[in-house]
Design a protein around this motif. Structure first.
Motif, PDB file in Angstrom:
ATOM      1  N   MET A 103      -8.690   5.470 -10.406  1.00 52.70           N
ATOM      2  CA  MET A 103      -7.016   5.538  -9.734  1.00 52.70           C
ATOM      3  C   MET A 103      -7.008   4.600  -8.744  1.00 52.70           C
ATOM      4  O   MET A 103      -6.129   3.975  -8.572  1.00 52.70           O
ATOM      5  N   ASN A 104      -8.240   4.091  -8.269  1.00 50.58           N
ATOM      6  CA  ASN A 104      -8.044   3.206  -6.995  1.00 50.58           C
ATOM      7  C   ASN A 104      -7.847   1.846  -7.743  1.00 50.58           C
ATOM      8  O   ASN A 104      -7.255   1.017  -7.148  1.00 50.58           O
ATOM      9  N   ARG A 105      -8.473   1.603  -8.813  1.00 51.26           N
ATOM     10  CA  ARG A 105      -8.257   0.280  -9.474  1.00 51.26           C
ATOM     11  C   ARG A 105      -6.844   0.295  -9.920  1.00 51.26           C
ATOM     12  O   ARG A 105      -5.975  -0.798  -9.743  1.00 51.26           O
ATOM     13  N   GLN A 106      -6.102   1.291 -10.399  1.00 49.83           N
ATOM     14  CA  GLN A 106      -4.463   1.394 -10.766  1.00 49.83           C
ATOM     15  C   GLN A 106      -3.789   1.191  -9.646  1.00 49.83           C
ATOM     16  O   GLN A 106      -2.976   0.438  -9.530  1.00 49.83           O
ATOM     17  N   LEU A 107      -4.233   1.790  -8.411  1.00 51.99           N
ATOM     18  CA  LEU A 107      -3.442   1.834  -7.073  1.00 51.99           C
ATOM     19  C   LEU A 107      -3.476   0.149  -6.601  1.00 51.99           C
ATOM     20  O   LEU A 107      -2.485  -0.386  -6.209  1.00 51.99           O
ATOM     21  N   VAL A 108      -4.507  -0.326  -6.633  1.00 42.47           N
ATOM     22  CA  VAL A 108      -4.871  -1.852  -5.988  1.00 42.47           C
ATOM     23  C   VAL A 108      -4.241  -2.728  -6.841  1.00 42.47           C
ATOM     24  O   VAL A 108      -3.514  -3.928  -6.596  1.00 42.47           O
ATOM     25  N   ALA A 109      -4.213  -2.379  -8.166  1.00 42.34           N
ATOM     26  CA  ALA A 109      -3.373  -3.292  -9.209  1.00 42.34           C
ATOM     27  C   ALA A 109      -1.919  -3.173  -8.937  1.00 42.34           C
ATOM     28  O   ALA A 109      -1.273  -4.396  -8.686  1.00 42.34           O
ATOM     29  N   TYR A 110      -1.501  -2.146  -8.769  1.00 45.54           N
ATOM     30  CA  TYR A 110      -0.046  -2.067  -8.368  1.00 45.54           C
ATOM     31  C   TYR A 110       0.314  -2.756  -7.126  1.00 45.54           C
ATOM     32  O   TYR A 110       1.412  -3.439  -7.024  1.00 45.54           O
ATOM     33  N   ALA A 111      -0.509  -2.277  -6.047  1.00 47.92           N
ATOM     34  CA  ALA A 111      -0.154  -2.920  -4.724  1.00 47.92           C
ATOM     35  C   ALA A 111      -0.118  -4.518  -4.731  1.00 47.92           C
ATOM     36  O   ALA A 111       0.699  -4.945  -4.245  1.00 47.92           O
ATOM     37  N   SER A 112      -1.084  -4.962  -5.689  1.00 40.11           N
ATOM     38  CA  SER A 112      -1.114  -6.440  -5.743  1.00 40.11           C
ATOM     39  C   SER A 112       0.175  -7.098  -6.407  1.00 40.11           C
ATOM     40  O   SER A 112       0.595  -8.304  -5.756  1.00 40.11           O
ATOM     41  N   SER A 113       0.723  -6.125  -7.261  1.00 44.21           N
ATOM     42  CA  SER A 113       1.876  -6.962  -7.857  1.00 44.21           C
ATOM     43  C   SER A 113       3.170  -6.810  -7.236  1.00 44.21           C
ATOM     44  O   SER A 113       4.009  -7.310  -7.568  1.00 44.21           O
ATOM     45  N   LEU A 114       2.755  -6.215  -5.941  1.00 38.68           N
ATOM     46  CA  LEU A 114       4.279  -6.394  -5.070  1.00 38.68           C
ATOM     47  C   LEU A 114       4.296  -7.452  -4.125  1.00 38.68           C
ATOM     48  O   LEU A 114       5.251  -7.849  -3.696  1.00 38.68           O
ATOM     49  N   PHE A 115       3.256  -8.386  -4.337  1.00 40.85           N
ATOM     50  CA  PHE A 115       3.228  -9.688  -3.707  1.00 40.85           C
ATOM     51  C   PHE A 115       4.098 -10.733  -4.478  1.00 40.85           C
ATOM     52  O   PHE A 115       3.836 -10.732  -5.625  1.00 40.85           O
ATOM     53  N   GLU A 116       4.919 -11.370  -3.720  1.00 40.71           N
ATOM     54  CA  GLU A 116       5.977 -12.365  -4.564  1.00 40.71           C
ATOM     55  C   GLU A 116       5.073 -13.684  -4.080  1.00 40.71           C
ATOM     56  O   GLU A 116       4.552 -14.055  -2.975  1.00 40.71           O
ATOM     57  N   ASN A 117       5.084 -14.472  -5.110  1.00 42.06           N
ATOM     58  CA  ASN A 117       4.672 -16.012  -4.960  1.00 42.06           C
ATOM     59  C   ASN A 117       3.206 -16.102  -4.435  1.00 42.06           C
ATOM     60  O   ASN A 117       2.892 -16.797  -3.515  1.00 42.06           O
ATOM     61  N   ALA A 118       2.312 -15.277  -4.855  1.00 40.01           N
ATOM     62  CA  ALA A 118       0.970 -15.265  -4.673  1.00 40.01           C
ATOM     63  C   ALA A 118       0.093 -15.338  -5.932  1.00 40.01           C
ATOM     64  O   ALA A 118       0.204 -14.830  -6.919  1.00 40.01           O
ATOM     65  N   GLU A 119      -1.205 -15.954  -5.553  1.00 41.91           N
ATOM     66  CA  GLU A 119      -2.170 -16.049  -6.562  1.00 41.91           C
ATOM     67  C   GLU A 119      -3.116 -14.543  -6.135  1.00 41.91           C
ATOM     68  O   GLU A 119      -3.620 -14.377  -5.095  1.00 41.91           O
TER      69      GLU A 119
END
Length: 183
Positions: free
Chosen positions: A15-31
């Protein structure tokens, strides 16, 4: 901006991988790079192992990923009130690399997701106290309780609007660091 999202788990259904993947998707114009710990599995740290074989390459590889990031998102599962064994072992080995700190002062959003109501409070407390001694620059923390009730697994996003808004505000704060942190 380079964002490294670390799931502090070796579970295939973390569930922490799912959360961190979602959180990272919220960054715009980021690698963005999302990693779990499986490629960094090493023998359990032991002083004699270090003396005879040195620090494993996987620890150096993990450290290199940290060094290449402008922002860290670290989401830790709570195992018996603290870090998972898989995470602790990687942490221990990286801490043995000469002339470096584990987190290298890279700004961090520290998170934890849990199935219960405490939202990983124990591991967040442990990490918040320990990481600064190892170069942890914790800018924000995020506790995500009742994961199974508050995360839409089909959509791979937070379904609880209050928690979703809270996370988005923290991501916004982290993204605002971009002008300071460009490498």
């Amino acid at each position: 901006m380079k964002v490294l999202a670390i799931a502090g788990s070796n579970s295939e259904v973390s569930m922490n991988r799912q959360l961190v993947a979602y959180a990272s998707s919220l960054f715009e114009n980021a690698e963005v790079e999302v990693i779990d710990l499986n490629p960094f599995e090493m023998p359990i740290y032991k002083h004699e192992r270090e003396l005879t074989g040195g620090v494993p390459q996987q620890a150096h590889d993990f450290a290199s990923k940290i060094d290449g990031a402008n922002i860290l998102l670290v989401s830790l599962p709570e195992h018996n009130g603290t870090y998972s064994t898989a995470f602790k072992n990687v942490f221990d080995w990286v801490s043995r690399i000469k002339d470096r700190t584990v987190w290298n002062e890279v700004p961090m959003l520290l998170m934890s997701a849990a199935p219960g109501g405490r939202g990983g409070a124990g591991v967040l407390e442990a990490a918040t106290k320990r990481f600064p001694f190892h170069g942890g620059n914790i800018v924000e923390t995020f506790s995500f309780p009742f994961f199974n009730d508050n995360f839409d697994k089909a959509e791979q996003k937070i379904s609880n609007e209050e928690k979703n808004s809270e996370l988005k505000e923290k991501i916004k704060k982290m993204a605002a660091l971009e002008t300071i942190l460009e490498k």
